[in-house]
Design a protein around this motif. Structure first.
Motif, short mmCIF file in Angstrom:
data_model
loop_
_atom_site.label_atom_id
_atom_site.label_comp_id
_atom_site.label_asym_id
_atom_site.label_seq_id
_atom_site.Cartn_x
_atom_site.Cartn_y
_atom_site.Cartn_z
N GLY A 3 0.77 -1.23 0.00
CA GLY A 3 0.00 0.00 0.00
C GLY A 3 0.81 1.29 0.00
N GLU A 4 2.13 1.22 -0.11
CA GLU A 4 2.94 2.42 -0.12
C GLU A 4 3.57 2.62 -1.49
OE1 GLU A 4 5.72 3.13 3.03
OE2 GLU A 4 4.71 1.71 4.33
N THR A 5 3.80 3.88 -1.85
CA THR A 5 4.60 4.16 -3.03
C THR A 5 6.06 4.07 -2.60
OG1 THR A 5 2.94 5.57 -4.03
CG2 THR A 5 5.21 5.89 -4.76
N ILE A 6 6.81 3.25 -3.26
CA ILE A 6 8.21 3.03 -2.92
C ILE A 6 9.07 3.81 -3.91
CG2 ILE A 6 10.03 1.30 -2.65
CD1 ILE A 6 7.78 0.90 -0.65
N LEU A 7 10.02 4.56 -3.39
CA LEU A 7 10.96 5.28 -4.22
C LEU A 7 12.32 4.63 -4.04
CD1 LEU A 7 11.89 7.61 -6.02
CD2 LEU A 7 12.11 9.00 -3.96
N ALA A 8 12.76 3.90 -5.05
CA ALA A 8 14.09 3.29 -5.03
C ALA A 8 15.03 4.24 -5.74
CB ALA A 8 14.05 1.93 -5.72
N LYS A 9 16.03 4.75 -5.02
CA LYS A 9 16.90 5.78 -5.58
C LYS A 9 17.92 5.24 -6.57
CE LYS A 9 16.41 9.02 -1.83
NZ LYS A 9 17.07 9.78 -0.79
N GLU A 10 18.16 3.96 -6.58
CA GLU A 10 19.11 3.41 -7.53
C GLU A 10 18.57 2.11 -8.13
OE1 GLU A 10 23.23 3.73 -6.78
OE2 GLU A 10 22.96 5.29 -5.28
N ASP A 11 19.43 1.19 -8.47
CA ASP A 11 19.05 -0.01 -9.22
C ASP A 11 18.36 -1.06 -8.36
OD1 ASP A 11 22.07 -0.12 -11.25
OD2 ASP A 11 20.39 1.26 -11.26
N ILE A 12 17.46 -1.80 -9.02
CA ILE A 12 16.86 -3.00 -8.43
C ILE A 12 17.13 -4.14 -9.39
CG2 ILE A 12 14.71 -4.18 -7.81
CD1 ILE A 12 13.55 -1.52 -6.99
N HIS A 13 17.60 -5.25 -8.88
CA HIS A 13 17.87 -6.44 -9.68
C HIS A 13 17.03 -7.59 -9.12
CE1 HIS A 13 21.11 -8.83 -12.03
NE2 HIS A 13 19.91 -9.37 -12.15
N VAL A 14 16.05 -8.03 -9.90
CA VAL A 14 15.17 -9.13 -9.48
C VAL A 14 15.77 -10.43 -10.00
CG1 VAL A 14 12.86 -10.13 -9.66
CG2 VAL A 14 13.14 -7.65 -9.50
N ARG A 15 16.09 -11.32 -9.08
CA ARG A 15 16.67 -12.61 -9.46
C ARG A 15 15.85 -13.79 -8.97
NH1 ARG A 15 22.87 -13.10 -9.99
NH2 ARG A 15 23.31 -11.15 -11.05
N ASP A 16 14.69 -13.50 -8.39
CA ASP A 16 13.89 -14.54 -7.75
C ASP A 16 12.43 -14.34 -8.14
OD1 ASP A 16 12.39 -16.07 -5.95
OD2 ASP A 16 13.68 -15.63 -4.26
N SER A 17 11.77 -15.40 -8.59
CA SER A 17 10.37 -15.28 -9.01
C SER A 17 9.43 -15.00 -7.84
CB SER A 17 9.92 -16.53 -9.76
OG SER A 17 10.04 -17.66 -8.94
N ASN A 18 9.90 -15.16 -6.61
CA ASN A 18 9.08 -14.88 -5.43
C ASN A 18 9.09 -13.40 -5.07
OD1 ASN A 18 8.33 -17.57 -5.02
ND2 ASN A 18 10.27 -17.99 -4.00
N THR A 19 9.93 -12.61 -5.73
CA THR A 19 10.01 -11.18 -5.44
C THR A 19 8.75 -10.49 -5.95
OG1 THR A 19 12.41 -11.19 -5.59
CG2 THR A 19 11.31 -9.05 -5.82
#
Length: 159
Positions: free
Chosen positions: A17-33
């Motif tokens: 329920g929150e807007t997330i501000l990621a200031k740099e890179d996100i790397h998804v390596r897992d299908s559970n993410t």
């Protein structure tokens, strides 16, 4: 909720329920993410081709850098996607969402069949090589690079 540090791997869940501000890179390596809706990434978002199964991105995702889903089993993009550069080469995506906003689209050798449905008609770079598109929409403007190599089904160019 800002995330200040460089994120090399995304956590398996974010606060709901929150807007997330990621200031740099996100790397998804897992299908559970599970990435939250309304996520704003001030860097790049990379979904590894090693992620098993069909991964789904959240609606209303904004990426100020590169969204790289190349080589994944993704079959669709979310509604409300805004991204500077989208690399979807070698994916099973056949159609883009009407409301997609993107400056650079790299869709080579994907299963993309059309871009005629897009509301957006201006791109910096548009690479469609090796796709099965049959036409380009009227009013299309590409400022720097248009790559249509190996588009053997292409029958109609814009007026």
């Amino acid at each position: 909720m800002p995330i200040g540090a460089r994120i090399l791997y995304a956590p398996n869940s974010f606060p709901p329920g929150e807007t997330i501000l990621a200031k740099e890179d996100i790397h998804v390596r897992d299908s559970n993410t599970v990435l939250p809706e309304n996520l704003i990434v001030r860097g790049n978002l990379i979904v590894s081709g090693d992620v098993p199964g069909t991964y789904k991105l959240p609606n209303n995702l904004t990426v100020s850098g590169i969204l790289n889903i190349s080589g994944t089993d993704m079959e669709e993009l979310p509604k409300g996607l805004q991204v500077k550069s989208l690399n979807m080469m070698y994916t099973s995506i056949k159609k883009l969402p009407n409301d997609l906003i993107v400056e650079e689209l790299f869709a080579g050798y994907s299963e993309l069949q059309t871009i005629d449905n897009l509301q957006q008609k201006e791109f910096e770079r548009l690479r469609l090589q090796g796709t099965s598109i049959t036409s380009l929409p009227d009013g299309l403007t590409v400022r720097i690079l248009l790559d249509l190599a190996e588009c053997s089904n292409l029958q109609k160019l814009p007026d």
